[in-house]
Scaffold this motif. Structure first.
Motif, PDB file in Angstrom:
ATOM      1  N   THR A  74       7.464  26.592  -0.285  1.00  0.00           N
ATOM      2  CA  THR A  74       8.394  27.341   0.571  1.00  0.00           C
ATOM      3  C   THR A  74       8.097  28.822   0.437  1.00  0.00           C
ATOM      4  O   THR A  74       8.067  29.563   1.419  1.00  0.00           O
ATOM      5  CB  THR A  74       9.863  27.108   0.141  1.00  0.00           C
ATOM      6  OG1 THR A  74      10.061  25.729  -0.080  1.00  0.00           O
ATOM      7  CG2 THR A  74      10.824  27.601   1.206  1.00  0.00           C
ATOM      8  N   ARG A  76       5.416  30.427  -0.131  1.00  0.00           N
ATOM      9  CA  ARG A  76       4.228  30.855   0.612  1.00  0.00           C
ATOM     10  C   ARG A  76       4.614  31.359   2.007  1.00  0.00           C
ATOM     11  O   ARG A  76       4.073  32.317   2.511  1.00  0.00           O
ATOM     12  CB  ARG A  76       3.314  29.621   0.718  1.00  0.00           C
ATOM     13  CG  ARG A  76       2.075  29.768   1.549  1.00  0.00           C
ATOM     14  CD  ARG A  76       1.096  28.630   1.188  1.00  0.00           C
ATOM     15  NE  ARG A  76       1.627  27.305   1.522  1.00  0.00           N
ATOM     16  CZ  ARG A  76       1.124  26.535   2.492  1.00  0.00           C
ATOM     17  NH1 ARG A  76       0.129  26.956   3.237  1.00  0.00           N
ATOM     18  NH2 ARG A  76       1.627  25.328   2.714  1.00  0.00           N
ATOM     19  N   PHE A  77       5.579  30.662   2.627  1.00  0.00           N
ATOM     20  CA  PHE A  77       5.964  31.043   3.983  1.00  0.00           C
ATOM     21  C   PHE A  77       6.993  32.180   3.992  1.00  0.00           C
ATOM     22  O   PHE A  77       7.155  32.857   4.982  1.00  0.00           O
ATOM     23  CB  PHE A  77       6.532  29.840   4.731  1.00  0.00           C
ATOM     24  CG  PHE A  77       5.547  28.701   4.833  1.00  0.00           C
ATOM     25  CD1 PHE A  77       4.356  28.860   5.524  1.00  0.00           C
ATOM     26  CD2 PHE A  77       5.812  27.480   4.236  1.00  0.00           C
ATOM     27  CE1 PHE A  77       3.444  27.817   5.617  1.00  0.00           C
ATOM     28  CE2 PHE A  77       4.909  26.432   4.331  1.00  0.00           C
ATOM     29  CZ  PHE A  77       3.722  26.598   5.013  1.00  0.00           C
ATOM     30  N   LEU A  78       7.705  32.362   2.872  1.00  0.00           N
ATOM     31  CA  LEU A  78       8.758  33.388   2.825  1.00  0.00           C
ATOM     32  C   LEU A  78       8.325  34.628   2.046  1.00  0.00           C
ATOM     33  O   LEU A  78       9.117  35.549   1.865  1.00  0.00           O
ATOM     34  CB  LEU A  78      10.010  32.816   2.141  1.00  0.00           C
ATOM     35  CG  LEU A  78      10.741  31.674   2.817  1.00  0.00           C
ATOM     36  CD1 LEU A  78      11.895  31.203   1.937  1.00  0.00           C
ATOM     37  CD2 LEU A  78      11.257  32.104   4.176  1.00  0.00           C
ATOM     38  N   ARG A 306      13.877  23.914  -9.440  1.00  0.00           N
ATOM     39  CA  ARG A 306      14.197  23.736  -8.019  1.00  0.00           C
ATOM     40  C   ARG A 306      15.571  24.347  -7.695  1.00  0.00           C
ATOM     41  O   ARG A 306      15.779  24.858  -6.596  1.00  0.00           O
ATOM     42  CB  ARG A 306      14.186  22.246  -7.637  1.00  0.00           C
ATOM     43  CG  ARG A 306      12.811  21.615  -7.668  1.00  0.00           C
ATOM     44  CD  ARG A 306      11.891  22.184  -6.600  1.00  0.00           C
ATOM     45  NE  ARG A 306      12.329  21.863  -5.261  1.00  0.00           N
ATOM     46  CZ  ARG A 306      12.028  22.580  -4.175  1.00  0.00           C
ATOM     47  NH1 ARG A 306      11.304  23.692  -4.293  1.00  0.00           N
ATOM     48  NH2 ARG A 306      12.459  22.224  -2.991  1.00  0.00           N
ATOM     49  N   THR A 310      16.053  27.039  -4.888  1.00  0.00           N
ATOM     50  CA  THR A 310      16.975  26.804  -3.771  1.00  0.00           C
ATOM     51  C   THR A 310      17.907  28.008  -3.622  1.00  0.00           C
ATOM     52  O   THR A 310      18.177  28.458  -2.511  1.00  0.00           O
ATOM     53  CB  THR A 310      17.795  25.524  -4.021  1.00  0.00           C
ATOM     54  OG1 THR A 310      16.884  24.460  -4.323  1.00  0.00           O
ATOM     55  CG2 THR A 310      18.608  25.126  -2.794  1.00  0.00           C
ATOM     56  N   THR A 313      15.863  31.118  -2.396  1.00  0.00           N
ATOM     57  CA  THR A 313      15.556  30.980  -0.969  1.00  0.00           C
ATOM     58  C   THR A 313      16.763  31.404  -0.138  1.00  0.00           C
ATOM     59  O   THR A 313      16.632  32.066   0.877  1.00  0.00           O
ATOM     60  CB  THR A 313      15.177  29.521  -0.657  1.00  0.00           C
ATOM     61  OG1 THR A 313      14.062  29.168  -1.457  1.00  0.00           O
ATOM     62  CG2 THR A 313      14.821  29.348   0.810  1.00  0.00           C
ATOM     63  N   ARG A 314      17.941  31.009  -0.602  1.00  0.00           N
ATOM     64  CA  ARG A 314      19.163  31.347   0.114  1.00  0.00           C
ATOM     65  C   ARG A 314      19.504  32.833  -0.023  1.00  0.00           C
ATOM     66  O   ARG A 314      19.833  33.514   0.950  1.00  0.00           O
ATOM     67  CB  ARG A 314      20.309  30.506  -0.435  1.00  0.00           C
ATOM     68  CG  ARG A 314      21.681  30.824   0.149  1.00  0.00           C
ATOM     69  CD  ARG A 314      21.895  30.163   1.483  1.00  0.00           C
ATOM     70  NE  ARG A 314      21.964  28.720   1.296  1.00  0.00           N
ATOM     71  CZ  ARG A 314      23.083  28.085   0.927  1.00  0.00           C
ATOM     72  NH1 ARG A 314      24.188  28.752   0.760  1.00  0.00           N
ATOM     73  NH2 ARG A 314      23.080  26.797   0.756  1.00  0.00           N
ATOM     74  N   ARG A 316      17.523  35.352  -1.181  1.00  0.00           N
ATOM     75  CA  ARG A 316      16.386  36.282  -1.077  1.00  0.00           C
ATOM     76  C   ARG A 316      16.462  37.325  -2.191  1.00  0.00           C
ATOM     77  O   ARG A 316      16.248  38.514  -1.988  1.00  0.00           O
ATOM     78  CB  ARG A 316      16.335  36.964   0.289  1.00  0.00           C
ATOM     79  CG  ARG A 316      16.603  36.026   1.452  1.00  0.00           C
ATOM     80  CD  ARG A 316      15.360  35.763   2.235  1.00  0.00           C
ATOM     81  NE  ARG A 316      15.540  34.565   3.058  1.00  0.00           N
ATOM     82  CZ  ARG A 316      14.820  34.280   4.124  1.00  0.00           C
ATOM     83  NH1 ARG A 316      13.871  35.084   4.500  1.00  0.00           N
ATOM     84  NH2 ARG A 316      15.022  33.170   4.790  1.00  0.00           N
TER      85      ARG A 316
END
Lengths: 398, 324
Positions: A74, A76-78, A306, A310, A313-314, A316
């Motif tokens: 994840t 890598r894309f963010l 994880r 998680t 990701t939320r 940032r």
């Protein structure tokens, strides 16, 4: 004395500069760096009778590593980059030093695979950090004086015992013979079983401490039937966390009855035979990565990393206080391949999760069992529920 | 041998093919744990045959001329091609490892396959049987859809939690949209303007505007008497008229009916246990659902929004398509 003061000053300076570093985890190219420390200390269990099939010595670490890879997919894309810094120490003092070194280097997120005492030490030494406990099932950590900066992804003994006791209640195997090993851990496991027996209507008809010091590999057939000749029971419960004598109880009991607990039918956070709800894919990825099966400690470390990912990701953001309060809210569903979203309990920071009941080559059942109801979540029928725990982590801040 | 068929079943298949398109719409259901497809005659509402296929069949797709059925045989690591007229497997395509779902480009040639174990999307030309491209995506790719205009192929990755936008002219990954945990299925609206994506663990469905690739709306589901943790959206179907969206809610054992314009959840229909995927009859008056744990198919009357029947199929039914 003066030397000590200088030393202390240097340490303070190190902390101050680390704090500066930590607030600048955003790299120049806009990439968010998420650095996680893996702290491990496992005491030697001593000589064991059932040492034929050794336990892996990298349990935990391999799960954390896989979760780093998964999270970078994840990331890598963010433009988030996760990495793991590993400190594996032969004793708790060395681990504490290693932890301080990583902290001085700016790390504030840690996965800890260590016994309860060592975990408490680390929690006190790193008050501005968030620690995930993947190594101790100790109920004390979840019952009172809970360390405020620790979340637990490994199930507690109370959760394991409740998961087993629910299943035994469904099978109506309510008369128990309890055999307790010699270590403090064994006694703690037995305490969890006694508590579960009371909660789910079982009766301990006889209880025996394991005192034999001979080698049961050769004499179990002669001695175990006599040792288990007590008032009649439906099932034998074994509390032997190290796997010293417990492997030699099944098939040797006085009455022809099943064996459960630390051996026989075993409640655990994870096992090779868990395959539904996409678990097969996680198992395959892990086996490719580690060259062996994933166990409960690997899973606890995997889901700890994880959980961090998680939240990051939320949010940032990598601030431990923000991750902690999001994890303790009901707003962070975590995917643990267990058939439902998982979350952390607001009172003691324990990850609520279904518990597989397994024997070595098959999944027997998964608790909570149908029919054990709870006003807010059936998963809270396992382990220390809010009214029992004296901790209120979500009321405090990091 | 997976391609061998008992004569009786072959005869049934031939009979079905001969009965003509107007009357006999036929549903094919993949039975994950039986390595078979159940064939359902939608006039008679009963299973009329069982076809043996590869191991762990899951995703199903029809060719646009409805002559061929593509089958993801996940544990056989291949995509099988069933000729519906003869009821025979006529081809096996190089799919990459563990194919789970796929989607056929409007050109009827390019099949986009998600390879769950390899974090890849494989593009296969179904005529030449060549692999045209393999595209790196997130961990555990699952859902797959191609836009009606053929411009986009969109894949979901279950552990990375993203929608991956693949430009079909270059076969390059050009954008990613973060959605909730464990995205399982994606579906374009008929006009291609919207993309609907389910998140199984997040418990939500996200509607994305295709032109801007921005999230328009996130839907939540609440069913009385069912714990929110058990609400796990999987399959999605949208009616052609843009009126309804149907969302299969997995172990909640319900299908949500959503007003596709206002995004309001109108109703929850009780179906069998662990509902996976769905397919409309050609006239969209019926919607079939596969119910993995109860091993049956529920038939929903779309006009009345009622479940009208359930049909026993094989073990762990997963995918379903309907041939006119």
């Amino acid at each position: 004395m003066r030397l000590l003061a200088i030393h202390g000053l240097a340490y303070l300076l190190a902390i101050a500069s680390a704090a500066l570093l930590a607030t600048h985890s955003q790299a120049a190219d806009g990439e968010l760096q998420v650095r996680i420390g893996y702290l491990a200390y496992r005491p030697d269990p001593g000589p064991l009778l059932s040492n034929v099939i050794p336990e892996p010595d990298d349990a935990g670490l391999r799960g954390a590593e896989l979760a780093i890879t998964d999270s970078n997919s994840t990331g890598r894309f963010l433009k988030h980059r996760y990495d793991l810094q590993v400190a594996d120490s032969p004793n708790p003092e060395a681990l504490l030093d290693e932890a301080r070194r990583l902290h001085a280097d700016g790390l504030r997120l840690f996965v800890v695979n260590a016994p309860a005492d060592s975990l408490r030490q680390l929690a006190t030494a790193l008050p501005d950090s968030l620690l995930f406990n993947v190594g101790s099932a100790d109920d004390g950590l979840r019952l009172d004086a809970c360390p405020g900066n620790v979340l637990h992804s490994l199930p507690s003994r109370a959760m394991l015992a409740d998961a087993l006791a629910q299943f035994l209640a469904v099978r109506k195997w309510t008369r128990w013979l309890l055999i307790v090993g010699t270590t403090a851990d064994d006694k703690a496991y037995a305490d969890a079983l006694r508590r579960a027996a009371k909660r789910f209507g079982h009766k301990i008809v006889a209880e025996k401490p394991w005192t034999f010091d001979n080698d049961q590999r050769r004499s179990a057939q002669a001695e175990m039937p006599l040792f288990t000749q007590t008032a009649e029971y439906d099932v034998v419960l074994v509390a032997d966390e190290r796997g010293d004598f417990g492997e030699y109880v099944p098939y040797q009991t006085w009455y022809p009855r099943p064996v459960a607990g630390t051996q026989g039918l075993t409640p655990t956070g994870w096992h090779k035979t868990v395959e539904t709800y996409g678990a097969a894919q996680l198992q395959k990825r892990f086996e490719e990565h580690a060259g062996r099966w994933m166990n409960d400690r690997d899973f606890a470390a995997w889901i700890a990393v994880r959980s961090i990912a998680t939240a990051v990701t939320r949010l940032r953001d990598t601030a431990p206080a923000a991750i902690r309060s999001l994890a303790l809210s009901t707003d962070l569903p975590i995917d643990g391949f267990k058939g439902r979203k998982l979350s952390y309990r607001a009172w003691d920071g324990q990850l609520r999760q279904p518990i597989p009941l397994v024997h070595p080559r098959a999944l027997v059942s998964t608790s909570p069992q149908d029919g054990f109801l709870h006003p807010s979540s059936e998963l809270d029928t396992l382990g220390l529920d809010a009214p029992e725990s004296r901790c209120r982590l979500s009321d405090a801040r990091l | 041998m997976p391609t061998a068929l008992p004569t009786r079943l072959l005869a049934t298949a031939l009979l079905l093919a001969a009965a003509g398109p107007a009357l006999a719409a036929t549903a094919y259901v993949s039975n994950e744990k039986d390595n078979t497809l159940s064939v359902i005659d939608l006039e008679r509402m009963e299973v009329t045959g069982t076809l043996e296929v590869g191991m762990r069949p899951r995703g199903l797709a029809l060719s646009h001329d409805n002559k061929l059925l593509y089958i993801c045989a996940s544990d056989s690591d291949r995509v099988q091609v069933l000729d519906l007229a003869s009821g025979k497997i006529v081809k096996e395509l190089p799919s990459g490892a563990d194919p789970e779902q796929f989607a056929l480009h409007p050109n009827n040639k390019w099949l986009y396959i998600s390879n769950e174990d390899d974090a890849l999307v494989t593009v296969v030309d179904v005529d030449s049987e060549e692999v045209l491209a393999q595209i790196d995506v997130g961990v555990e790719p699952e859902g797959m859809a191609v836009s009606p205009d053929g411009k986009w192929a969109v894949n979901t990755s279950e552990t990375t939690n993203m929608l991956h936008w693949i430009d079909t002219t270059t076969h390059q990954l050009v954008d990613n949209t973060l959605i909730d945990q464990r995205p399982r299925h994606v579906e374009f609206s008929k006009d291609g303007s919207q993309l609907w994506a389910s998140a199984e663990i997040g418990g939500t469905v996200t509607v994305v505007d295709v032109a801007s690739r921005q999230v328009l709306k996130k839907l939540n589901f609440q069913i009385k008497g069912i714990h929110p943790d058990k609400v796990q959206p999987v399959g999605i179907r949208l009616t052609s008229d843009g009126k309804y969206a149907f969302v299969a809610l997995g172990p909640a054992n319900h299908v949500a009916v959503v007003d596709a314009k206002t995004y309001e959840v109108l109703d929850y229909l009780l179906v069998g246990r662990r509902v996976w995927h769905m397919a409309f009859s050609p006239d969209e008056r019926l919607l079939l659902t596969t119910n993995g744990v109860s091993g049956d198919v529920s038939v929903i009357d779309v006009e009345k929004l009622k479940v009208s029947k359930s049909i026993k199929v094989g073990r762990y039914p997963w995918g379903v398509v309907v041939k006119p």
